[in-house]
Design a protein around this motif. Structure first.
Motif, PDB file in Angstrom:
ATOM      1  N   VAL A   4       5.303   2.253  20.012  1.00 54.63           N
ATOM      2  CA  VAL A   4       5.322   3.047  18.774  1.00 54.63           C
ATOM      3  C   VAL A   4       6.172   2.345  17.711  1.00 54.63           C
ATOM      4  O   VAL A   4       5.752   2.221  16.558  1.00 54.63           O
ATOM      5  N   GLU A   5       7.333   1.874  18.120  1.00 57.44           N
ATOM      6  CA  GLU A   5       8.222   1.170  17.193  1.00 57.44           C
ATOM      7  C   GLU A   5       7.544  -0.086  16.640  1.00 57.44           C
ATOM      8  O   GLU A   5       7.588  -0.346  15.439  1.00 57.44           O
ATOM      9  N   ALA A   6       6.924  -0.864  17.519  1.00 55.72           N
ATOM     10  CA  ALA A   6       6.245  -2.102  17.104  1.00 55.72           C
ATOM     11  C   ALA A   6       5.129  -1.784  16.109  1.00 55.72           C
ATOM     12  O   ALA A   6       4.965  -2.480  15.098  1.00 55.72           O
ATOM     13  N   LEU A  11       3.028  -1.667  10.512  1.00 56.72           N
ATOM     14  CA  LEU A  11       2.479  -0.882   9.410  1.00 56.72           C
ATOM     15  C   LEU A  11       3.400  -0.920   8.188  1.00 56.72           C
ATOM     16  O   LEU A  11       2.941  -1.067   7.052  1.00 56.72           O
ATOM     17  N   ALA A  12       4.691  -0.798   8.427  1.00 49.93           N
ATOM     18  CA  ALA A  12       5.661  -0.829   7.320  1.00 49.93           C
ATOM     19  C   ALA A  12       5.634  -2.185   6.620  1.00 49.93           C
ATOM     20  O   ALA A  12       5.724  -2.261   5.392  1.00 49.93           O
ATOM     21  N   ARG A  17       4.258   3.293   3.601  1.00 50.09           N
ATOM     22  CA  ARG A  17       5.525   3.998   3.365  1.00 50.09           C
ATOM     23  C   ARG A  17       5.808   5.047   4.437  1.00 50.09           C
ATOM     24  O   ARG A  17       6.951   5.262   4.810  1.00 50.09           O
ATOM     25  N   GLN A  18       4.784   5.714   4.900  1.00 49.69           N
ATOM     26  CA  GLN A  18       4.953   6.733   5.937  1.00 49.69           C
ATOM     27  C   GLN A  18       5.518   6.114   7.213  1.00 49.69           C
ATOM     28  O   GLN A  18       6.401   6.685   7.860  1.00 49.69           O
ATOM     29  N   ALA A  19       5.055   4.933   7.573  1.00 53.29           N
ATOM     30  CA  ALA A  19       5.545   4.249   8.765  1.00 53.29           C
ATOM     31  C   ALA A  19       7.029   3.910   8.599  1.00 53.29           C
ATOM     32  O   ALA A  19       7.829   4.092   9.523  1.00 53.29           O
ATOM     33  N   PHE A  20       7.394   3.442   7.398  1.00 52.87           N
ATOM     34  CA  PHE A  20       8.804   3.125   7.160  1.00 52.87           C
ATOM     35  C   PHE A  20       9.651   4.394   7.227  1.00 52.87           C
ATOM     36  O   PHE A  20      10.743   4.383   7.802  1.00 52.87           O
ATOM     37  N   GLU A  21       9.142   5.488   6.663  1.00 51.49           N
ATOM     38  CA  GLU A  21       9.875   6.757   6.721  1.00 51.49           C
ATOM     39  C   GLU A  21      10.095   7.204   8.165  1.00 51.49           C
ATOM     40  O   GLU A  21      11.142   7.758   8.497  1.00 51.49           O
ATOM     41  N   GLU A  22       9.125   6.949   9.023  1.00 47.83           N
ATOM     42  CA  GLU A  22       9.278   7.304  10.438  1.00 47.83           C
ATOM     43  C   GLU A  22      10.360   6.450  11.103  1.00 47.83           C
ATOM     44  O   GLU A  22      11.130   6.949  11.928  1.00 47.83           O
ATOM     45  N   LEU A  23      10.425   5.170  10.726  1.00 45.20           N
ATOM     46  CA  LEU A  23      11.497   4.314  11.244  1.00 45.20           C
ATOM     47  C   LEU A  23      12.860   4.831  10.781  1.00 45.20           C
ATOM     48  O   LEU A  23      13.821   4.852  11.550  1.00 45.20           O
ATOM     49  N   VAL A  24      12.931   5.237   9.517  1.00 43.99           N
ATOM     50  CA  VAL A  24      14.172   5.790   8.988  1.00 43.99           C
ATOM     51  C   VAL A  24      14.560   7.027   9.792  1.00 43.99           C
ATOM     52  O   VAL A  24      15.715   7.184  10.206  1.00 43.99           O
ATOM     53  N   GLU A  25      13.611   7.911  10.038  1.00 39.71           N
ATOM     54  CA  GLU A  25      13.897   9.139  10.814  1.00 39.71           C
ATOM     55  C   GLU A  25      14.403   8.811  12.217  1.00 39.71           C
ATOM     56  O   GLU A  25      15.282   9.480  12.739  1.00 39.71           O
ATOM     57  N   PHE A  53      19.133   0.664   5.473  1.00 40.48           N
ATOM     58  CA  PHE A  53      17.686   0.841   5.338  1.00 40.48           C
ATOM     59  C   PHE A  53      17.114   0.086   4.141  1.00 40.48           C
ATOM     60  O   PHE A  53      15.977  -0.381   4.189  1.00 40.48           O
ATOM     61  N   LEU A  54      17.910  -0.075   3.104  1.00 45.30           N
ATOM     62  CA  LEU A  54      17.475  -0.887   1.974  1.00 45.30           C
ATOM     63  C   LEU A  54      17.292  -2.334   2.427  1.00 45.30           C
ATOM     64  O   LEU A  54      16.273  -2.968   2.124  1.00 45.30           O
ATOM     65  N   ARG A  55      18.258  -2.841   3.180  1.00 48.11           N
ATOM     66  CA  ARG A  55      18.143  -4.221   3.689  1.00 48.11           C
ATOM     67  C   ARG A  55      16.983  -4.370   4.658  1.00 48.11           C
ATOM     68  O   ARG A  55      16.294  -5.389   4.649  1.00 48.11           O
ATOM     69  N   VAL A  56      16.795  -3.373   5.513  1.00 54.68           N
ATOM     70  CA  VAL A  56      15.669  -3.418   6.449  1.00 54.68           C
ATOM     71  C   VAL A  56      14.364  -3.496   5.657  1.00 54.68           C
ATOM     72  O   VAL A  56      13.505  -4.334   5.937  1.00 54.68           O
ATOM     73  N   TYR A  57      14.232  -2.637   4.661  1.00 54.06           N
ATOM     74  CA  TYR A  57      13.005  -2.597   3.861  1.00 54.06           C
ATOM     75  C   TYR A  57      12.766  -3.931   3.144  1.00 54.06           C
ATOM     76  O   TYR A  57      11.650  -4.457   3.153  1.00 54.06           O
ATOM     77  N   MET A  58      13.832  -4.465   2.555  1.00 51.76           N
ATOM     78  CA  MET A  58      13.703  -5.708   1.792  1.00 51.76           C
ATOM     79  C   MET A  58      13.438  -6.921   2.690  1.00 51.76           C
ATOM     80  O   MET A  58      12.919  -7.929   2.232  1.00 51.76           O
ATOM     81  N   ASN A  59      13.812  -6.820   3.958  1.00 50.78           N
ATOM     82  CA  ASN A  59      13.702  -7.982   4.856  1.00 50.78           C
ATOM     83  C   ASN A  59      12.751  -7.780   6.030  1.00 50.78           C
ATOM     84  O   ASN A  59      12.813  -8.533   7.002  1.00 50.78           O
TER      85      ASN A  59
END
Length: 192
Positions: A4-6, A11-12, A17-25, A53-59
Motif C-alpha cells: 500500500v505504501e509503495a 501515485l504521489a 494529491r489524494q495519495a500524498f494526503e494518505e501518506l501524510v495521514e 512533509f514539504l520536503r517529502v513532497y518536493m523530493n
C-alpha cells in the motif's frame, strides 16, 4: 516497504494529491511525536511536521524505492529536529522557572493501571523526571534514545534513519542509557 505504501508513493510521484494526503495521514502523528520528543515544544514539533512533509513532497522524485519509506521520512524529520536543536542558543539560569509549554503532558495521556490519586501523582512525577532527563541528553545520544525507546525502532532502523553504522548506534544507545541512569539514580536510589 509494504504494498500500500509503495503504491501511494508511486501515485504521489505522478501527481496524485489524494495519495500524498494518505501518506501524510499515515505519518503525521508519528513525525509530530518524534518532533515533540526531540524538541519538547509543540509549536516546533508542528513546524517540523509541516517541514518534513514539504520536503517529502518536493523530493519524492529523489526517493529510492529500495529503502523503506518510513526510514526516509524519519531521516528527514530527525534531521530537521537536529538542525533546530543546533540553532538553539542555550540559556541557563539557576533561578529560572521551568517552562510549562502548552500544558500538554504526553505522559499523562498514557493509559495507567494506577488506582489511587496518590499513585497517579507519583507516576506523573516519575514521568516528568524521565522526560526531564531525556531533555538533558547530549544531542548525539538524544536522537538515538528517542528513536529506540519512544519510537521502538531497531538498531538497524536507527542506523538507516541517521545514516550511521549499527555499531555506532549501539554505542550511543548504551552511552545514552548510562547518562540517563546516572542522572536518574539519585532520584530513584539505584533502582534503575
Amino acid at each position: 516497504m509494504n504494498y500500500v505504501e509503495a503504491r501511494l508513493v508511486r501515485l504521489a510521484r505522478n501527481g496524485d494529491r489524494q495519495a500524498f494526503e494518505e501518506l501524510v495521514e499515515m505519518y503525521k502523528d508519528k513525525i509530530y511525536h518524534l518532533g515533540y520528543r526531540m524538541l519538547s515544544n509543540s509549536m516546533e514539533a508542528e513546524d517540523v511536521t509541516q517541514d518534513t512533509f514539504l520536503r517529502v513532497y518536493m523530493n519524492l522524485d529523489r526517493y529510492d524505492e529500495n529503502q523503506k519509506f518510513s526510514t526516509w521520512i524519519y531521516r528527514i524529520g530527525t534531521n530537521l529536529c537536529i538542525d533546530r536543536l543546533r540553532k538553539r542558543k542555550p540559556t541557563y539560569s539557576l533561578d529560572a522557572e521551568m517552562p510549562e509549554g502548552d500544558g500538554t503532558d504526553w505522559y499523562s495521556l498514557l493509559k495507567s493501571d494506577q488506582d489511587t490519586p496518590e499513585e497517579e501523582v507519583v507516576l506523573s512525577e516519575t514521568q516528568d523526571q524521565i522526560r526531564g532527563a531525556i531533555e538533558t541528553l547530549p544531542e548525539k545520544y538524544k536522537s538515538v534514545v528517542i528513536l529506540r525507546y519512544l519510537h521502538d525502532m531497531s538498531l538497524q532502523e536507527i542506523g538507516d534513519v541517521l545514516g550511521m553504522p549499527v555499531t555506532t548506534v549501539k554505542t550511543r544507545v548504551h552511552r545514552g542509557r548510562e547518562f540517563l541512569r546516572k542522572k536518574l539514580e539519585p532520584e530513584f536510589g539505584g533502582g534503575i
